[in-house]
Each structure stands twice: as C-alpha cells, then as structure tokens.
Design an enzyme around this catalytic site. Sequence first.
Site, short mmCIF file in Angstrom:
data_model
loop_
_atom_site.label_atom_id
_atom_site.label_comp_id
_atom_site.label_asym_id
_atom_site.label_seq_id
_atom_site.Cartn_x
_atom_site.Cartn_y
_atom_site.Cartn_z
N LYS A 107 1.24 5.27 11.91
CA LYS A 107 0.57 5.92 10.78
C LYS A 107 0.42 4.94 9.61
CE LYS A 107 5.01 7.70 9.12
NZ LYS A 107 5.92 8.86 9.08
N ARG B 137 10.76 20.28 5.23
CA ARG B 137 9.45 19.70 4.96
C ARG B 137 8.53 20.30 6.02
NH1 ARG B 137 8.69 13.24 5.34
NH2 ARG B 137 8.62 13.85 7.54
N TYR C 256 1.82 -8.52 -20.62
CA TYR C 256 1.65 -7.26 -21.35
C TYR C 256 3.00 -6.77 -21.89
CZ TYR C 256 -3.07 -6.55 -19.47
OH TYR C 256 -4.39 -6.65 -19.16
N MET D 153 -2.85 -6.17 -13.05
CA MET D 153 -3.64 -5.60 -11.95
C MET D 153 -3.95 -6.62 -10.85
SD MET D 153 -7.27 -3.58 -12.12
CE MET D 153 -6.71 -2.43 -13.36
C1 LIG Z 1 7.12 8.45 9.78
C2 LIG Z 1 7.78 9.28 10.83
C3 LIG Z 1 8.64 8.68 11.76
C4 LIG Z 1 9.08 7.24 11.68
O1 LIG Z 1 10.15 7.10 10.76
P1 LIG Z 1 10.86 5.67 10.59
O2 LIG Z 1 11.98 5.94 9.66
O3 LIG Z 1 9.84 4.76 10.00
O4 LIG Z 1 11.28 5.24 11.95
C5 LIG Z 1 9.12 9.47 12.80
N1 LIG Z 1 8.79 10.78 12.89
C6 LIG Z 1 7.99 11.39 12.00
C7 LIG Z 1 7.68 12.82 12.16
C8 LIG Z 1 7.47 10.67 10.93
O5 LIG Z 1 6.69 11.28 10.04
#
Ligand SMILES: *Cc1c(COP(=O)(O)O)cnc(C)c1O
Length: 376
Positions: free
Chosen positions: A34, A132, A264, A311
């Site tokens: 992802k 969650r 800045y 930036m």
């Molecule tokens: C992002 C995610 C992972 C991976 O987690 P890591 O700590 O990066 O290994 C696994 N399962 C779900 C559902 C996630 O959203």
Amino acid sequence: MSERAQAIIDLSAIAHNVQQLKLRAGVPLLAVVKADAYGHGLIPVAECAIAAGAQWLGVALLEEALTIRKATIVAPIIAWLVPPGSDFAEAIKNDIDLGVASLPIFREVIAAGQSLDKRPRIHIEVDTGMTRGGFLYEWENFLLELAQEKENVTVVGLFSHFARADEPGEKQNAQQLKRFVEMSDDLNRIGIEPQIHHLSNSAATLVDASAHFDLVRTGIALYGLTPDLTHLGTSQELGLKPAMTLRAKLHIVKEVLADTSVGYGATARTQIDTKLGVVAMGYADGIPRVAEGAGVFIHGKRAPICGRVSMDQFVVDLGPDSTAQGGEWVVIFGPGGSGEYTADDWGIASSSINYEIVTRLGTRVPRSYTHIKEGE
Ligand SMILES: *Cc1c(COP(=O)(O)O)cnc(C)c1O
C-alpha cells in the site's frame, strides 16, 4: 533522471528481506505494498516481492489493487480499505479479494457479485481490540446475514490487526489473539471455515510465532526498517536491509560568520565561522519541516540541519573545513552502514517514525532501482 533529488531503491535488499521474513514466519507471506509500497514504488516492489517468494500482495485501496492488475501481476491480492460506494464489481472482475469490515460493505459486495454472476472472494475483518477497522458491534448481525448469503460469497479469509505488536509481552496482544480465535469459532459455528486466518503485521511476524496462523502480512520489515527501534531493535539486529537511500544535490555552499541567523523564524544561529550547504529538497518533497538532530552525509561526515526546513530546500552546517561544493550529492538517509543518517534517525528527529519518513516522500522525487546481488 533528476539532477536534484533521487530515492534509490535497492531491490536486492527487498528480496533479502522477503526471504528473511519467510524463514521467520514459516507460513506464506503477504507483501504489504500500500501507499506506493511505503514510498518505494508499487509495481517494481510488487514484482520483486513475488519473484523473491511472497505469495500474496496486500493493499489498502482498490485503485492500488487495480494498478497491480493492470501491470499483469496475477498473484492473489487483498484490498482492505474499500468503503461503501466503491466499484466492487470492478474489484470482483479483476479477481481482487476484498476486506469486508462492516454490514454495508458486505451488502454491496454481495450485490455486485450477483450483478456479475460471479462469487466475490472476501476476507472478513474483525476488530479484536485495535478499535479501528473490522466488525465489532455488528458481529452477531453479520453472522446471521452471512449464514443466509453463504452460497453467494467465498469466504477466503478471516483477519484482524494488532494495536501493540511492537511491544512484545504487552497483555493486549494475548487478549487480541484470544478474541481472534473466539471470532473464528463463531464463524465455524455457522458452517464457515475460511482457508486463511491472518493476524500478524511485521512486528508480530518477527516476535510472536503464536500469531502467525496461515499467512503473515509484512509491510515495514519488507523495506528493511524496524517496526519499533526501542522494543525490537535496529534493522541490522533484526537481519533486515533498509532498501531506500535518499539523496539530493547541494545547491550552493556559502561561507558565513559566527552568530549568523539561518532560515525562517531565525531559529538557528551559527556558533562559529563556518560553511553552510543549501540542500535542494524540502517539505514539499516529504522532508519534515522540523527535524532537529537530523542532517545529511557528505565526504564521509555528517552535516547537521541548521534551522527550519523550507518548501524546496534546507540548510546544513558543513563545518569550516568542508571542501563540499554546489552540485555534489548529499545522502539524506540510507541503510546507515557508512555513517549516514537513517530513516530511524529522521523519524526520531521529527517526533515521528520511520514509516512516515518513507511513505511521505513526495511525487516529485524520482525513484530509481538497483538490483545488486550479494557477492557482485
Ligand atoms: C499496513 C498494514 C499492515 C502492515 O503493517 P507493518 O507494521 O508495516 O508490517 C498489515 N496489515 C494491515 C491490515 C495493514 O493495514
């Protein structure tokens, strides 16, 4: 290739990490790709992970999964953050497994499958304590509906996610594991036995064999980064190789007197007469605006950040004797083996974590790939 900034991804490091994690897991491995493979580049990483032995791919978004299919990668994929109103039919057509986290999602998935006359493949997400994603208050009602829709869906998996896997020994982990098994039993009671139960992220893959079940979902460790520096140790201690090196060019070098204010807000002042380097990268590229204690590596030495990050650029203190010149590369972070700062260092310096440092890298930083085999 940009003459200003580059993220260089060592695919042989990713292949090494896949193999290490598979050894640790002892069960098939899902490579979490992802967020553009945690900033490392979705398609090159997905292809590399599969070639190195990962059997599954996992993403949050449907568009990420569709991009993988467009690249003609045929490995099984789960997309687990696909909210109501998404194009579930497109997912089913493309053989994308769907994470189902609520009744409204379940109903839309079933309807999409019926419209196509094709059974959706789903992984039921249960909330075992993370609070969650996943079924919590709707669980009993979901079981009733699922029992009725059994013939219209293939339940491939049951999964959940740890809140504190990076704190081994924490009792919430044992509680989540127990709840996971109970919810699995609930499914069995209505005659549903998913082939694949999965609960472990990188941290649990590395430290908790009791949570591996049939598949582990590894993200951060795949990229060679530790899930938690304090509790689990460094990449090296975990046998992982960080894959990303971020570098940028020095724009200019200037000599300044002691007691000169920089940047800045004039938040920094030089202590002595020194040389400052202006690095051609800034918060628009994902460099944290406040990162006191981080810096860059050039000519075998660390040059700390001086003042706030802008930036497009930031200033480092090269020291009075530096011979660095505009146009030379500086390493912002890398594996750490030569003395350069690491993504962990940048995480600490910006009150964040390595996860955020690599995933926030902006789109104007080109990624390039190396694949150096060991011994070459
Ligand atoms: C992002 C995610 C992972 C991976 O987690 P890591 O700590 O990066 O290994 C696994 N399962 C779900 C559902 C996630 O959203």
